[in-house]
Design an enzyme around this catalytic site. Structure first.
Site, PDB file in Angstrom:
ATOM      1  CG  PHE A 138      -1.891   1.195   1.146  1.00  0.00           C
ATOM      2  CD1 PHE A 138      -3.078   1.104   0.420  1.00  0.00           C
ATOM      3  CD2 PHE A 138      -1.585   2.403   1.753  1.00  0.00           C
ATOM      4  CE1 PHE A 138      -3.951   2.194   0.331  1.00  0.00           C
ATOM      5  CE2 PHE A 138      -2.450   3.495   1.655  1.00  0.00           C
ATOM      6  CZ  PHE A 138      -3.631   3.389   0.949  1.00  0.00           C
ATOM      7  CG  ASP A 223       5.520   3.579   1.973  1.00  0.00           C
ATOM      8  OD1 ASP A 223       5.479   4.155   3.084  1.00  0.00           O
ATOM      9  OD2 ASP A 223       4.545   3.517   1.195  1.00  0.00           O
ATOM     10  CE  LYS A 252      -1.167   5.423   7.723  1.00  0.00           C
ATOM     11  NZ  LYS A 252      -0.740   5.005   6.389  1.00  0.00           N
TER      12      LYS A 252
HETATM   13  C1  LIG Z   1      -1.018   5.246   4.996  1.00  0.00           C
HETATM   14  C2  LIG Z   1       0.059   4.841   4.062  1.00  0.00           C
HETATM   15  C3  LIG Z   1       0.328   5.567   2.887  1.00  0.00           C
HETATM   16  C4  LIG Z   1      -0.541   6.710   2.420  1.00  0.00           C
HETATM   17  O1  LIG Z   1      -0.532   7.766   3.273  1.00  0.00           O
HETATM   18  P1  LIG Z   1      -1.640   8.957   3.096  1.00  0.00           P
HETATM   19  O2  LIG Z   1      -1.185   9.965   4.098  1.00  0.00           O
HETATM   20  O3  LIG Z   1      -2.974   8.360   3.393  1.00  0.00           O
HETATM   21  O4  LIG Z   1      -1.527   9.426   1.701  1.00  0.00           O
HETATM   22  C5  LIG Z   1       1.412   5.186   2.129  1.00  0.00           C
HETATM   23  N1  LIG Z   1       2.191   4.146   2.478  1.00  0.00           N
HETATM   24  C6  LIG Z   1       1.960   3.418   3.584  1.00  0.00           C
HETATM   25  C7  LIG Z   1       2.867   2.303   3.931  1.00  0.00           C
HETATM   26  C8  LIG Z   1       0.884   3.740   4.414  1.00  0.00           C
HETATM   27  O5  LIG Z   1       0.636   2.989   5.495  1.00  0.00           O
END
Ligand SMILES: *Cc1c(COP(=O)(O)O)cnc(C)c1O
Length: 398
Positions: A138, A223, A252
């Site tokens: 994700f 990420d 986050k």
């Molecule tokens: C939540 C998340 C995103 C996206 O972040 P947003 O602030 O909602 O755009 C991207 N990568 C990972 C691993 C995430 O958990």
């Protein structure tokens, strides 16, 4: 305003893209939140792994008060001290040399993807722009990041997707080795897959990816939007693996609930982002960077990652004992306070039973419960959560 009216108005005035729980939250303090009927909840979701220091942490609230009365916003046409101090702190406590600020995880990944394309073209060849990501990953909801996201359910209906992406199974070094070629600009992975089910890779996975990227010249983009800022029991999850990425994305937990994203990278990689090549109106304002500075300083000075590691071990021990207890738990996995509970059935009814008993938890896919409590959680809170979970799992067992 009564709760029933609020929920009716929500259905009437919002786009219907969220499947929301029928409560309205009005207040938070530490690991607890309260709804509009005065009910108290133990919050083991913390947003979605956002509120690392808990709700309304005094140092965070203090920073917000102070900056709100000093300087909320100026553009990136000017320098501002909080943004500089935050970049310096991030660099001093990570592999990185340079930082770009934006407003969300998706945007941080967008910056990383644009950087990888530009770096690949300028450093190697005009057709070196491909990014290899993993299945079940994700990376966000913009068109590029939803393309990078290896889950069709997020992409369906939004085709045509972006060109230049390939997907291979996660935690499969041989598949990655076969996929990398002369067009590969970057490999993009999560240190632990969060939304995709809390999938923890083998210990040799990140070191193996590092080696493949070194051999091929592809950038390793990590990420850490969900795993960063202490969530896994180290400040950055890559520290567990003993190797460093070339690029890392954060969001986050970085400002404990105020919207922020960051893309960190090495200086030689950053050099392709010459003036005018990338920007964000709201990126790194004095407001958000002051709040992030207060958050990150607290996380580091109070050794929050070590506390998260201890609490994570306690929770996982409790959950594994619970798994041996006829509750339909197939596996407990995770690191620190990013924990997945793989069930033999749908996780939704368990989330609901927990909420009715005063505990907020998340899912990660259909059959995995996800626990991401504030990193400041205490042993008492963990015991209370385990009690509620045990009862909820028993009540919903097949
Ligand atoms: C939540 C998340 C995103 C996206 O972040 P947003 O602030 O909602 O755009 C991207 N990568 C990972 C691993 C995430 O958990």
């Amino acid at each position: 305003m009564d709760t029933k009216t609020l929920l009716e108005w929500s259905a009437r005035y919002h786009t219907p893209n969220y499947g929301r729980t029928p409560i309205c939250l009005v207040r938070g303090d530490g690991v607890r939140v309260w709804d509009s009927d005065g009910r108290e909840y133990l919050d083991f979701a913390a947003g979605i792994a956002v509120v690392a220091l808990g709700h309304c942490h005094p140092r965070v609230t203090g920073a917000i008060r102070e900056v709100a009365a000093t300087l909320l916003h100026v553009s990136n046409l000017y320098h501002t001290a909080p943004q500089i101090h935050l970049a310096k702190l991030l660099v001093e406590h990570s592999f990185a040399d340079r930082v770009f600020f934006c407003n969300s995880g998706a945007e941080a990944n967008e910056a990383a993807l644009k950087l990888a394309r530009k770096y690949g073209k300028e450093r190697y060849a005009s057709d070196r722009y491909e990014v290899i990501a993993t299945r079940n990953s994700f990376h966000g909801r913009t068109l590029a990041t939803v393309t990078a996201t290896g889950q069709e359910k997020y992409q369906h209906g939004f085709e045509p997707l972006m060109p230049g992406f390939k997907h291979v199974p996660y935690n499969d070094l041989r598949a990655m080795e076969r996929a990398i070629d002369g067009r590969t600009a970057a490999v993009l992975v999560e240190a632990i897959q969060g939304e995709g089910g809390v999938n923890v890779p083998d210990d040799d996975y990140l070191p193996g990816l590092r080696k493949l990227c070194d051999e091929s010249g592809a950038l390793l983009i990590l990420d850490e939007v969900q795993t960063g800022v202490g969530r896994t029991g180290r400040l950055w999850a890559y520290e567990h693996a003993g190797v460093e990425p070339d690029v890392m994305t954060l969001a986050k937990a970085l400002a404990n609930g105020v919207p922020i994203g960051a893309m960190l990278c090495r200086a030689d990689v950053a050099s392709v982002l010459t003036p005018g090549t990338h920007a964000s109106t709201f990126g790194g304002t004095p407001f958000v960077t002051s709040v992030a500075l207060a958050t990150l300083t607290t996380v580091i000075s109070e050794r929050i990652p070590e506390h998260a590691a201890r609490m994570g071990r306690e929770l996982m021990d409790g959950l594994r004992a619970l798994a041996a207890d006829g509750t339909g738990v197939r596996q407990v996995r995770g690191k620190g306070l990013l924990i997945g509970i793989d069930l033999d059935r749908a996780a939704g009814p368990v989330v609901e039973a927990c909420r009715e008993a005063g505990l907020l938890v998340l899912t990660a896919g259909d059959r995995v419960l996800r626990l991401t409590p504030p990193l400041i959680v205490q042993p008492d809170d963990c015991r209370r959560a385990l009690d509620v979970l045990r009862a909820a799992l028993r009540a919903t067992a097949r």
